[in-house]
Motif scaffolding. Structure first.
Motif, short mmCIF file in Angstrom:
data_model
loop_
_atom_site.label_atom_id
_atom_site.label_comp_id
_atom_site.label_asym_id
_atom_site.label_seq_id
_atom_site.Cartn_x
_atom_site.Cartn_y
_atom_site.Cartn_z
N THR A 97 0.93 -1.19 0.06
CA THR A 97 -0.02 0.13 0.01
C THR A 97 1.01 1.25 0.12
N ASP A 98 0.28 2.39 -0.22
CA ASP A 98 1.02 3.38 -0.01
C ASP A 98 1.99 3.86 0.91
N THR A 99 3.34 4.32 0.41
CA THR A 99 4.40 4.35 1.48
C THR A 99 5.13 5.59 1.11
N VAL A 100 5.62 6.35 1.95
CA VAL A 100 6.35 7.66 1.71
C VAL A 100 7.92 7.06 1.49
N LEU A 101 8.43 7.64 0.46
CA LEU A 101 10.08 7.44 0.29
C LEU A 101 10.52 8.86 0.31
N THR A 102 11.33 9.16 1.13
CA THR A 102 11.95 10.32 1.39
C THR A 102 13.42 10.30 1.24
N PRO A 108 15.14 18.30 0.78
CA PRO A 108 14.46 16.87 1.00
C PRO A 108 13.27 16.73 0.05
N LYS A 109 13.24 15.67 -0.52
CA LYS A 109 12.26 15.50 -1.55
C LYS A 109 11.34 14.07 -1.11
N CYS A 110 10.12 13.75 -1.75
CA CYS A 110 9.50 12.55 -1.24
C CYS A 110 8.51 12.19 -2.45
N ALA A 111 8.17 11.15 -2.25
CA ALA A 111 7.09 10.43 -3.26
C ALA A 111 6.44 9.27 -2.64
N THR A 112 5.29 9.22 -2.91
CA THR A 112 4.41 8.10 -2.36
C THR A 112 4.37 6.84 -3.32
N VAL A 113 5.02 5.82 -2.70
CA VAL A 113 5.29 4.59 -3.71
C VAL A 113 4.56 3.24 -3.14
N ARG A 114 4.58 2.30 -3.69
CA ARG A 114 4.36 0.98 -3.49
C ARG A 114 5.11 -0.26 -3.81
N ARG A 115 5.29 -1.19 -3.25
CA ARG A 115 6.16 -2.24 -4.04
C ARG A 115 5.60 -2.64 -5.13
N SER A 116 6.50 -2.92 -6.22
CA SER A 116 6.01 -3.15 -7.59
C SER A 116 6.74 -4.39 -8.11
N GLY A 117 7.91 -4.78 -7.27
CA GLY A 117 8.48 -6.05 -7.58
C GLY A 117 8.87 -7.32 -6.55
N LYS A 118 9.71 -8.23 -6.79
CA LYS A 118 9.95 -9.05 -6.03
C LYS A 118 11.25 -8.64 -5.09
N LEU A 119 11.25 -8.60 -3.81
CA LEU A 119 12.23 -8.38 -2.82
C LEU A 119 13.29 -9.30 -2.94
N LEU A 120 14.60 -8.86 -3.30
CA LEU A 120 15.66 -9.70 -3.46
C LEU A 120 16.66 -9.38 -2.28
N ILE A 128 25.69 -10.34 7.56
CA ILE A 128 25.62 -9.40 6.24
C ILE A 128 24.72 -9.85 4.97
N ALA A 129 23.90 -9.02 4.47
CA ALA A 129 23.27 -9.42 3.29
C ALA A 129 22.80 -8.21 2.55
N THR A 130 22.89 -8.57 1.10
CA THR A 130 22.66 -7.55 0.28
C THR A 130 20.94 -7.44 -0.01
N TYR A 131 20.46 -6.36 -0.34
CA TYR A 131 18.91 -6.23 -0.88
C TYR A 131 18.92 -5.47 -1.79
N SER A 132 17.77 -5.56 -2.47
CA SER A 132 17.24 -4.83 -3.76
C SER A 132 15.67 -4.73 -3.80
N VAL A 133 15.08 -3.77 -3.70
CA VAL A 133 13.58 -3.59 -3.66
C VAL A 133 13.26 -2.62 -4.81
N LEU A 134 12.35 -3.16 -5.51
CA LEU A 134 11.54 -2.19 -6.57
C LEU A 134 10.26 -1.59 -6.06
N VAL A 135 10.32 -0.23 -5.93
CA VAL A 135 9.00 0.58 -5.57
C VAL A 135 8.56 1.41 -6.81
N THR A 136 7.14 1.72 -6.88
CA THR A 136 6.77 2.77 -7.87
C THR A 136 6.07 3.65 -7.50
N ALA A 137 6.14 5.00 -7.77
CA ALA A 137 5.46 5.97 -7.70
C ALA A 137 4.58 6.32 -8.80
#
Length: 289
Positions: A97-102, A108-120, A128-137
Protein backbone atom coordinates in the motif's frame (compact mmCIF):
# COMPACT_ATOMS: atom_id res chain seq x y z
CA UNK A 1 32.70 -2.82 13.36
CA UNK A 2 30.10 -1.64 15.94
CA UNK A 3 27.53 0.88 14.79
CA UNK A 4 25.62 3.51 16.74
CA UNK A 5 21.86 3.96 16.15
CA UNK A 6 21.33 7.07 14.06
CA UNK A 7 24.86 6.99 12.65
CA UNK A 8 25.16 8.34 9.09
CA UNK A 9 26.99 5.89 6.84
CA UNK A 10 27.85 8.54 4.23
CA UNK A 11 26.65 8.65 0.64
CA UNK A 12 23.00 8.33 -0.29
CA UNK A 13 20.41 8.58 2.50
CA UNK A 14 16.68 7.98 2.28
CA UNK A 15 13.76 6.80 4.38
CA UNK A 16 11.33 4.15 3.16
CA UNK A 17 8.39 4.27 5.53
CA UNK A 18 10.15 4.13 8.91
CA UNK A 19 13.27 2.40 7.58
CA UNK A 20 16.40 4.63 7.44
CA UNK A 21 18.49 3.76 4.39
CA UNK A 22 22.04 5.07 4.47
CA UNK A 23 22.22 5.08 8.26
CA UNK A 24 21.95 2.84 11.32
CA UNK A 25 18.47 2.03 12.63
CA UNK A 26 17.35 1.85 16.26
CA UNK A 27 18.16 -1.87 16.38
CA UNK A 28 21.81 -1.39 15.43
CA UNK A 29 21.47 -2.61 11.83
CA UNK A 30 23.44 -0.56 9.29
CA UNK A 31 21.57 0.04 6.01
CA UNK A 32 24.04 1.08 3.31
CA UNK A 33 22.21 2.56 0.31
CA UNK A 34 24.38 2.01 -2.75
CA UNK A 35 21.90 2.47 -5.61
CA UNK A 36 18.70 4.44 -6.16
CA UNK A 37 17.98 3.90 -9.84
CA UNK A 38 14.94 5.74 -11.16
CA UNK A 39 14.95 8.64 -8.70
CA UNK A 40 16.60 10.79 -11.37
CA UNK A 41 13.79 10.54 -13.95
CA UNK A 42 10.33 9.01 -14.44
CA UNK A 43 9.17 6.99 -17.41
CA UNK A 44 7.95 8.86 -20.52
CA UNK A 45 4.77 8.15 -22.52
CA UNK A 46 4.93 9.04 -26.21
CA UNK A 47 3.56 7.68 -29.47
CA UNK A 48 4.57 8.18 -33.10
CA UNK A 49 2.24 7.75 -36.07
CA UNK A 50 3.99 7.31 -39.40
CA UNK A 51 3.17 9.95 -42.01
CA UNK A 52 1.41 8.60 -45.08
CA UNK A 53 3.34 9.16 -48.34
CA UNK A 54 5.86 11.38 -46.60
CA UNK A 55 8.97 11.22 -44.51
CA UNK A 56 8.87 11.13 -40.74
CA UNK A 57 6.03 10.73 -38.29
CA UNK A 58 3.40 12.65 -36.37
CA UNK A 59 4.19 12.83 -32.67
CA UNK A 60 1.52 12.84 -29.98
CA UNK A 61 1.92 14.96 -26.82
CA UNK A 62 4.59 13.63 -24.48
CA UNK A 63 3.66 12.85 -20.87
CA UNK A 64 5.51 11.45 -17.92
CA UNK A 65 4.47 7.98 -16.84
CA UNK A 66 5.03 6.32 -13.50
CA UNK A 67 8.37 6.46 -11.65
CA UNK A 68 9.84 2.99 -10.83
CA UNK A 69 12.67 3.21 -8.28
CA UNK A 70 15.12 0.48 -7.32
CA UNK A 71 16.69 0.77 -3.87
CA UNK A 72 19.70 -1.47 -3.36
CA UNK A 73 22.49 -1.84 -0.83
CA UNK A 74 23.84 -3.87 2.07
CA UNK A 75 22.58 -4.67 5.56
CA UNK A 76 25.13 -5.20 8.35
CA UNK A 77 23.57 -6.47 11.58
CA UNK A 78 25.08 -7.07 15.06
CA UNK A 79 24.21 -10.77 15.01
CA UNK A 80 22.30 -13.36 12.93
CA UNK A 81 19.02 -12.83 14.77
CA UNK A 82 19.26 -9.08 14.22
CA UNK A 83 19.83 -9.65 10.50
CA UNK A 84 16.68 -11.77 10.24
CA UNK A 85 14.75 -9.08 12.09
CA UNK A 86 16.16 -6.39 9.76
CA UNK A 87 15.01 -8.33 6.71
CA UNK A 88 11.50 -8.53 8.16
CA UNK A 89 11.50 -4.76 8.70
CA UNK A 90 12.42 -4.29 5.05
CA UNK A 91 9.50 -6.50 4.01
CA UNK A 92 7.19 -4.36 6.14
CA UNK A 93 8.62 -1.06 4.89
CA UNK A 94 8.29 -2.02 1.21
CA UNK A 95 4.53 -2.10 1.60
CA UNK A 96 1.91 -3.15 -0.94
CA UNK A 97 0.00 0.00 0.00
CA UNK A 98 1.03 3.66 -0.12
CA UNK A 99 4.36 4.32 1.59
CA UNK A 100 6.37 7.54 1.63
CA UNK A 101 9.91 7.44 0.24
CA UNK A 102 11.93 10.46 1.38
CA UNK A 103 15.33 11.26 -0.14
CA UNK A 104 17.64 13.59 1.76
CA UNK A 105 18.87 15.91 -0.96
CA UNK A 106 19.75 19.60 -0.49
CA UNK A 107 16.00 20.19 -0.58
CA UNK A 108 14.52 16.98 0.91
CA UNK A 109 12.02 15.43 -1.48
CA UNK A 110 9.48 12.62 -1.23
CA UNK A 111 7.24 10.40 -3.33
CA UNK A 112 4.37 8.07 -2.49
CA UNK A 113 5.33 4.55 -3.58
CA UNK A 114 4.20 0.92 -3.45
CA UNK A 115 6.19 -2.27 -3.81
CA UNK A 116 6.09 -3.30 -7.46
CA UNK A 117 8.56 -6.16 -7.71
CA UNK A 118 10.05 -9.10 -5.87
CA UNK A 119 12.21 -8.36 -2.84
CA UNK A 120 15.74 -9.64 -3.39
CA UNK A 121 17.79 -10.38 -0.25
CA UNK A 122 20.91 -12.49 -0.35
CA UNK A 123 23.20 -13.58 2.50
CA UNK A 124 26.85 -12.57 2.29
CA UNK A 125 27.60 -13.85 5.82
CA UNK A 126 25.33 -14.68 8.73
CA UNK A 127 25.41 -10.96 9.71
CA UNK A 128 25.60 -9.30 6.29
CA UNK A 129 23.12 -9.42 3.40
CA UNK A 130 22.50 -7.51 0.20
CA UNK A 131 19.04 -6.20 -0.65
CA UNK A 132 17.23 -4.83 -3.69
CA UNK A 133 13.65 -3.59 -3.69
CA UNK A 134 11.58 -2.16 -6.54
CA UNK A 135 8.94 0.41 -5.66
CA UNK A 136 6.89 2.59 -8.00
CA UNK A 137 5.41 6.07 -7.61
CA UNK A 138 2.23 6.41 -9.68
CA UNK A 139 2.62 10.20 -9.51
CA UNK A 140 5.97 10.90 -11.19
CA UNK A 141 6.61 14.14 -9.31
CA UNK A 142 9.17 14.43 -6.53
CA UNK A 143 7.59 16.69 -3.92
CA UNK A 144 9.20 18.90 -1.31
CA UNK A 145 8.85 17.38 2.14
CA UNK A 146 7.73 20.72 3.55
CA UNK A 147 4.12 21.53 2.71
CA UNK A 148 3.09 25.12 2.05
CA UNK A 149 -0.32 26.65 2.52
CA UNK A 150 -2.50 29.68 3.06
CA UNK A 151 -6.05 30.68 3.92
CA UNK A 152 -8.36 33.57 3.06
CA UNK A 153 -11.93 34.64 3.48
CA UNK A 154 -14.09 36.27 0.84
CA UNK A 155 -13.13 39.77 -0.33
CA UNK A 156 -14.57 42.69 1.59
CA UNK A 157 -15.80 45.85 -0.14
CA UNK A 158 -15.82 49.03 1.92
CA UNK A 159 -16.52 52.68 1.14
CA UNK A 160 -18.33 53.88 -1.93
CA UNK A 161 -20.41 57.01 -1.64
CA UNK A 162 -22.08 59.49 -3.97
CA UNK A 163 -22.43 62.98 -2.47
CA UNK A 164 -25.45 65.16 -3.43
CA UNK A 165 -24.03 68.21 -5.16
CA UNK A 166 -24.37 70.15 -8.37
CA UNK A 167 -21.78 67.87 -9.90
CA UNK A 168 -22.13 64.36 -8.36
CA UNK A 169 -18.97 63.34 -6.57
CA UNK A 170 -18.23 59.66 -6.16
CA UNK A 171 -15.88 58.22 -3.56
CA UNK A 172 -14.70 54.91 -5.00
CA UNK A 173 -15.11 51.68 -3.05
CA UNK A 174 -12.01 49.82 -1.89
CA UNK A 175 -11.93 46.04 -2.30
CA UNK A 176 -9.66 43.94 -0.12
CA UNK A 177 -9.59 40.74 -2.18
CA UNK A 178 -9.39 37.31 -0.63
CA UNK A 179 -6.19 36.07 -2.25
CA UNK A 180 -3.51 33.45 -1.70
CA UNK A 181 -0.13 33.54 -3.46
CA UNK A 182 1.08 30.00 -4.15
CA UNK A 183 4.75 29.60 -5.08
CA UNK A 184 6.52 26.58 -6.56
CA UNK A 185 10.32 26.37 -6.16
CA UNK A 186 10.56 23.17 -8.19
CA UNK A 187 11.18 22.34 -11.83
CA UNK A 188 7.71 20.96 -12.62
CA UNK A 189 4.10 22.11 -12.26
CA UNK A 190 2.56 21.32 -8.89
CA UNK A 191 -1.12 20.59 -8.12
CA UNK A 192 -3.00 22.04 -5.17
CA UNK A 193 -5.59 20.89 -2.66
CA UNK A 194 -8.26 23.54 -2.11
CA UNK A 195 -10.60 23.29 0.87
CA UNK A 196 -13.66 25.54 0.95
CA UNK A 197 -15.46 25.75 4.30
CA UNK A 198 -19.05 26.98 4.46
CA UNK A 199 -21.36 28.69 4.79
CA UNK A 200 -20.86 29.97 1.24
CA UNK A 201 -23.10 30.28 -1.82
CA UNK A 202 -21.76 29.03 -5.16
CA UNK A 203 -18.07 29.46 -4.34
CA UNK A 204 -15.51 30.11 -7.05
CA UNK A 205 -11.72 30.03 -7.10
CA UNK A 206 -9.99 32.01 -9.84
CA UNK A 207 -6.40 30.88 -10.42
CA UNK A 208 -4.37 33.63 -12.11
CA UNK A 209 -1.22 32.42 -13.88
CA UNK A 210 1.97 34.49 -14.34
CA UNK A 211 0.99 35.42 -17.92
CA UNK A 212 -2.38 36.78 -16.73
CA UNK A 213 -4.43 33.75 -17.83
CA UNK A 214 -7.26 33.02 -15.39
CA UNK A 215 -8.37 29.41 -14.78
CA UNK A 216 -11.74 29.36 -12.95
CA UNK A 217 -13.06 26.60 -10.72
CA UNK A 218 -16.78 27.20 -10.14
CA UNK A 219 -18.99 25.16 -7.80
CA UNK A 220 -22.68 25.45 -8.61
CA UNK A 221 -24.05 24.40 -5.19
CA UNK A 222 -24.17 26.07 -1.78
CA UNK A 223 -22.26 24.92 1.31
CA UNK A 224 -23.89 24.97 4.73
CA UNK A 225 -22.33 25.86 8.05
CA UNK A 226 -19.36 23.55 8.66
CA UNK A 227 -19.51 21.92 5.23
CA UNK A 228 -16.10 21.30 3.66
CA UNK A 229 -15.57 20.93 -0.06
CA UNK A 230 -12.14 19.56 -1.05
CA UNK A 231 -10.89 20.13 -4.61
CA UNK A 232 -7.74 18.21 -5.55
CA UNK A 233 -6.37 19.61 -8.81
CA UNK A 234 -3.92 16.72 -9.12
CA UNK A 235 -6.38 13.88 -8.60
CA UNK A 236 -9.13 15.81 -10.46
CA UNK A 237 -11.49 15.06 -7.60
CA UNK A 238 -14.13 17.01 -5.68
CA UNK A 239 -15.42 15.63 -2.36
CA UNK A 240 -17.82 16.96 0.23
CA UNK A 241 -17.43 16.35 3.97
CA UNK A 242 -14.81 13.65 3.70
CA UNK A 243 -15.96 11.38 0.91
CA UNK A 244 -19.10 12.26 -1.05
CA UNK A 245 -18.15 12.97 -4.68
CA UNK A 246 -19.36 16.31 -6.00
CA UNK A 247 -17.29 16.37 -9.19
CA UNK A 248 -20.36 16.89 -11.39
CA UNK A 249 -21.08 20.23 -9.72
CA UNK A 250 -17.65 21.74 -10.39
CA UNK A 251 -17.07 23.52 -13.70
CA UNK A 252 -13.46 23.42 -14.92
CA UNK A 253 -13.77 25.14 -18.33
CA UNK A 254 -10.07 25.93 -18.74
CA UNK A 255 -8.58 22.76 -17.26
CA UNK A 256 -7.22 21.80 -13.84
CA UNK A 257 -4.73 24.44 -12.68
CA UNK A 258 -1.24 23.78 -11.38
CA UNK A 259 1.35 26.11 -9.94
CA UNK A 260 3.95 26.60 -12.68
CA UNK A 261 7.57 25.62 -12.17
CA UNK A 262 9.81 28.24 -10.54
CA UNK A 263 6.92 30.69 -10.39
CA UNK A 264 3.68 31.35 -8.58
CA UNK A 265 -0.07 31.49 -9.11
CA UNK A 266 -2.59 33.73 -7.36
CA UNK A 267 -5.78 32.18 -5.99
CA UNK A 268 -8.77 34.51 -5.70
CA UNK A 269 -11.80 33.45 -3.62
CA UNK A 270 -15.26 34.54 -4.79
CA UNK A 271 -18.90 33.67 -4.04
CA UNK A 272 -22.40 34.69 -5.10
CA UNK A 273 -23.04 36.34 -1.70
CA UNK A 274 -20.55 37.62 0.87
CA UNK A 275 -20.34 35.67 4.13
CA UNK A 276 -17.69 36.49 6.72
CA UNK A 277 -17.48 32.84 7.82
CA UNK A 278 -16.58 31.42 4.41
CA UNK A 279 -12.97 30.24 4.16
CA UNK A 280 -10.65 29.02 1.42
CA UNK A 281 -7.57 27.03 2.45
CA UNK A 282 -4.94 25.95 -0.09
CA UNK A 283 -2.09 23.50 0.44
CA UNK A 284 0.66 22.50 -1.98
CA UNK A 285 4.26 21.36 -2.26
CA UNK A 286 6.98 22.44 -4.65
CA UNK A 287 7.46 19.73 -7.27
CA UNK A 288 10.35 18.41 -9.37
CA UNK A 289 10.36 16.08 -12.35
Amino acid sequence: MPYTPGQDLGGLTATLGALPLGSVDDFGAAWALQDMDGWDSPEVRSELQQREADHGAWQTPVYYGERPITLAGTIVAPDPAALEDAKDRLRAAASLTDTVLTVNETVPKCATVRRSGKLLMKYTTDRIATYSVLVTAADPRRYAVDQQGGSTGLPITSGGLTLPAAVPWTISATTVSGQISAGNLGSFGSPMVLTITGPVQQPQVLVTMPDGTVLPLTYSQDLGVGDQLVIDTGAHSVTLNGGVSRRRFLAVPSGWPQIPARDQATLVFRAAVYDASALLTATWRSAWD
